[in-house]
Design a protein around this motif. Structure first.
Motif, PDB file in Angstrom:
ATOM      1  N   PHE A 135     -16.117  25.823 -42.719  1.00 27.49           N
ATOM      2  CA  PHE A 135     -15.966  24.648 -41.843  1.00 27.49           C
ATOM      3  C   PHE A 135     -16.217  23.434 -42.718  1.00 27.49           C
ATOM      4  O   PHE A 135     -17.168  23.424 -43.512  1.00 27.49           O
ATOM      5  CB  PHE A 135     -16.975  24.699 -40.689  1.00 27.49           C
ATOM      6  N   SER A 136     -15.388  22.409 -42.607  1.00 31.51           N
ATOM      7  CA  SER A 136     -15.566  21.224 -43.452  1.00 31.51           C
ATOM      8  C   SER A 136     -14.941  20.010 -42.788  1.00 31.51           C
ATOM      9  O   SER A 136     -13.824  20.075 -42.294  1.00 31.51           O
ATOM     10  CB  SER A 136     -14.894  21.470 -44.816  1.00 31.51           C
ATOM     11  N   ALA A 137     -15.668  18.888 -42.791  1.00 32.09           N
ATOM     12  CA  ALA A 137     -15.132  17.655 -42.192  1.00 32.09           C
ATOM     13  C   ALA A 137     -14.708  16.662 -43.260  1.00 32.09           C
ATOM     14  O   ALA A 137     -13.728  15.940 -43.097  1.00 32.09           O
ATOM     15  CB  ALA A 137     -16.182  17.020 -41.281  1.00 32.09           C
ATOM     16  N   VAL A 162     -24.674  21.511 -43.707  1.00 34.22           N
ATOM     17  CA  VAL A 162     -25.906  21.519 -42.889  1.00 34.22           C
ATOM     18  C   VAL A 162     -25.859  20.316 -41.946  1.00 34.22           C
ATOM     19  O   VAL A 162     -25.510  19.212 -42.361  1.00 34.22           O
ATOM     20  CB  VAL A 162     -27.145  21.412 -43.810  1.00 34.22           C
ATOM     21  N   TYR A 163     -26.167  20.532 -40.684  1.00 34.99           N
ATOM     22  CA  TYR A 163     -26.281  19.440 -39.717  1.00 34.99           C
ATOM     23  C   TYR A 163     -27.679  19.452 -39.112  1.00 34.99           C
ATOM     24  O   TYR A 163     -28.104  20.454 -38.528  1.00 34.99           O
ATOM     25  CB  TYR A 163     -25.260  19.603 -38.575  1.00 34.99           C
ATOM     26  N   MET A 164     -28.371  18.340 -39.222  1.00 38.43           N
ATOM     27  CA  MET A 164     -29.693  18.188 -38.591  1.00 38.43           C
ATOM     28  C   MET A 164     -30.635  19.326 -38.962  1.00 38.43           C
ATOM     29  O   MET A 164     -31.310  19.896 -38.121  1.00 38.43           O
ATOM     30  CB  MET A 164     -29.538  18.079 -37.074  1.00 38.43           C
ATOM     31  N   ALA A 207     -24.420  26.908 -47.909  1.00 38.24           N
ATOM     32  CA  ALA A 207     -24.538  25.630 -47.199  1.00 38.24           C
ATOM     33  C   ALA A 207     -24.340  24.487 -48.187  1.00 38.24           C
ATOM     34  O   ALA A 207     -24.879  24.515 -49.290  1.00 38.24           O
ATOM     35  CB  ALA A 207     -25.919  25.539 -46.559  1.00 38.24           C
ATOM     36  N   THR A 208     -23.545  23.490 -47.799  1.00 40.58           N
ATOM     37  CA  THR A 208     -23.499  22.251 -48.584  1.00 40.58           C
ATOM     38  C   THR A 208     -24.328  21.219 -47.837  1.00 40.58           C
ATOM     39  O   THR A 208     -24.363  21.219 -46.604  1.00 40.58           O
ATOM     40  CB  THR A 208     -22.059  21.728 -48.803  1.00 40.58           C
ATOM     41  N   LEU A 209     -25.002  20.368 -48.576  1.00 40.56           N
ATOM     42  CA  LEU A 209     -25.953  19.459 -47.924  1.00 40.56           C
ATOM     43  C   LEU A 209     -26.216  18.238 -48.781  1.00 40.56           C
ATOM     44  O   LEU A 209     -26.073  18.272 -49.995  1.00 40.56           O
ATOM     45  CB  LEU A 209     -27.265  20.204 -47.665  1.00 40.56           C
TER      46      LEU A 209
HETATM   47  C1  LIG Z   1     -24.090  15.422 -38.208  1.00 40.36           C
HETATM   48  C2  LIG Z   1     -24.518  15.574 -39.618  1.00 40.36           C
HETATM   49  C3  LIG Z   1     -25.802  15.975 -39.904  1.00 40.36           C
HETATM   50  C4  LIG Z   1     -26.206  16.174 -41.212  1.00 40.36           C
HETATM   51  N1  LIG Z   1     -27.458  16.658 -41.436  1.00 40.36           N
HETATM   52  C5  LIG Z   1     -27.840  16.941 -42.697  1.00 40.36           C
HETATM   53  C6  LIG Z   1     -29.112  17.539 -42.933  1.00 40.36           C
HETATM   54  O1  LIG Z   1     -29.861  17.867 -42.033  1.00 40.36           O
HETATM   55  N2  LIG Z   1     -29.478  17.768 -44.219  1.00 40.36           N
HETATM   56  C7  LIG Z   1     -28.664  17.437 -45.267  1.00 40.36           C
HETATM   57  O2  LIG Z   1     -29.051  17.666 -46.399  1.00 40.36           O
HETATM   58  N3  LIG Z   1     -27.419  16.906 -45.071  1.00 40.36           N
HETATM   59  C8  LIG Z   1     -26.999  16.661 -43.808  1.00 40.36           C
HETATM   60  N4  LIG Z   1     -25.743  16.137 -43.581  1.00 40.36           N
HETATM   61  C9  LIG Z   1     -24.839  15.923 -44.741  1.00 40.36           C
HETATM   62  C10 LIG Z   1     -23.841  17.072 -44.918  1.00 40.36           C
HETATM   63  O3  LIG Z   1     -24.457  18.328 -44.720  1.00 40.36           O
HETATM   64  C11 LIG Z   1     -23.181  17.086 -46.302  1.00 40.36           C
HETATM   65  O4  LIG Z   1     -22.697  15.843 -46.680  1.00 40.36           O
HETATM   66  C12 LIG Z   1     -22.084  18.145 -46.370  1.00 40.36           C
HETATM   67  O5  LIG Z   1     -21.834  18.491 -47.700  1.00 40.36           O
HETATM   68  C13 LIG Z   1     -20.775  17.709 -45.721  1.00 40.36           C
HETATM   69  O6  LIG Z   1     -19.858  18.770 -45.793  1.00 40.36           O
HETATM   70  P1  LIG Z   1     -18.305  18.636 -45.511  1.00 40.36           P
HETATM   71  O7  LIG Z   1     -17.777  17.583 -46.480  1.00 40.36           O
HETATM   72  O8  LIG Z   1     -17.762  19.966 -45.839  1.00 40.36           O
HETATM   73  O9  LIG Z   1     -18.115  18.246 -44.105  1.00 40.36           O
HETATM   74  C14 LIG Z   1     -25.306  15.912 -42.288  1.00 40.36           C
HETATM   75  C15 LIG Z   1     -24.016  15.478 -41.995  1.00 40.36           C
HETATM   76  C16 LIG Z   1     -23.612  15.305 -40.684  1.00 40.36           C
HETATM   77  C17 LIG Z   1     -22.199  14.861 -40.393  1.00 40.36           C
END
Ligand SMILES: Cc1cc2nc3c(=O)[nH]c(=O)nc-3n(C[C@H](O)[C@H](O)[C@H](O)COP(=O)(O)O)c2cc1C
Length: 262
Positions: free
Chosen positions: A9-11, A55-57, A83-85
């Motif tokens: 899953f990726s946004a 990771v979300y929240m 997990a990416t974060l």
């Molecule tokens: C709703 C939301 C909540 C997030 N919460 C966290 C979090 O709790 N910890 C963290 O390290 N990053 C958090 N992030 C950042 C994303 O996990 C990170 O940028 C991720 O790599 C995005 O992946 P994507 O490009 O595949 O969507 C959050 C992003 C969003 C949109």
């Protein structure tokens, strides 16, 4: 490795790039978007199954948690999560492990990869040089993660420091994630909107409809920020805090790659 599938899953592209890089490091991996797979009967014959997500929240995105609750897998499969974060994983892997354990399946390992954060309601995109440094490290880490997966390593749970991640998850996940489906009501488009409709196309869960060409958010938002990040004129905002903040998406990913997830 034979018969490996990566569900992703990726946004904004980070998790997609990680999934693609892992697939090429491991060879012969199938890449399947979770936004599509959640509606299908999945193939249970894979020997190894990876779940790649942001990771979300400090926990799992809703759609990923829902997917893990329904996915049918070969109980002998080697299952891992990646997990990416942007800063801290919280207990995303533990949460994935608990869901799978409750269904008689085992999460063998959970890997975490630091990538540029995309949560614009709290911060703007980091400087390009810092992003480039993270992308360089990601390529290095992929090699190590791939090696662990090839060796079917068990027991790795990258959630350190545990106490901090435990507290972040416990304090912030439940309350935060429960607001997510209705959070669409806080997105809005400024007068800069050119009515291109890209926001509705990139939404992985069809939570945006167009009224007179302008976006209207429904009630099953994932809060993934795809609409806000991919808007070509930066017209989409979340409450007031995102106004003027630098947007982010992975430079190697195009809007079309996000649209192709569903
Ligand atoms: C709703 C939301 C909540 C997030 N919460 C966290 C979090 O709790 N910890 C963290 O390290 N990053 C958090 N992030 C950042 C994303 O996990 C990170 O940028 C991720 O790599 C995005 O992946 P994507 O490009 O595949 O969507 C959050 C992003 C969003 C949109």
């Amino acid at each position: 490795m034979n018969s490996l599938v990566l569900y992703y899953f990726s946004a904004t592209g980070n998790s997609l790039v990680v999934a693609k890089d892992l697939a090429s490091a491991l060879g012969a991996a199938q890449l399947i978007p979770i936004a599509k797979a959640i509606h299908d009967n999945n193939d249970q014959s894979y020997e190894a199954v990876g779940i790649v997500y942001p990771v979300y929240m400090f926990g799992l995105p809703l759609i990923v948690a829902q997917f893990l609750k329904k996915i049918r897998l070969n109980p002998q499969a080697y299952i891992f999560s990646v997990a990416t974060l942007g800063g801290a994983p919280g207990l995303a892997h533990t949460q994935a492990r608990n869901i799978l354990t409750g269904r008689g399946l085992e999460l063998a390992a959970g890997f975490s990869l630091l990538m540029p954060g995309n949560y614009t309601p709290l911060y703007g995109a980091i400087a390009q040089e810092k992003q480039d440094e993270m992308f360089r490290k990601e390529k290095e880490r992929i090699g190590i993660i791939a090696e662990n997966i090839r060796d079917k390593k068990r027991g790795i749970m990258e959630e350190k420091p545990f106490l901090l991640n435990f507290l972040l998850h416990k304090l912030l996940y439940k309350g935060g994630i429960s607001q997510v489906p209705l959070s669409g009501r806080n997105f809005w488009a400024t007068d800069a909107c050119i009515k291109c409709g890209l926001c509705a196309k990139v939404c992985p869960v069809e939570n945006i409809v167009l009224a007179d060409g302008r976006p209207k958010w429904l009630t099953h938002c994932q809060h993934c920020m795809a609409c806000l990040q991919w808007c070509p004129v930066e017209a989409i905002q979340y409450k007031k805090s995102t106004i003027g903040r630098k947007r982010y998406h992975h430079p190697a990913v195009a809007a079309q790659d996000i649209i192709a997830q569903k």
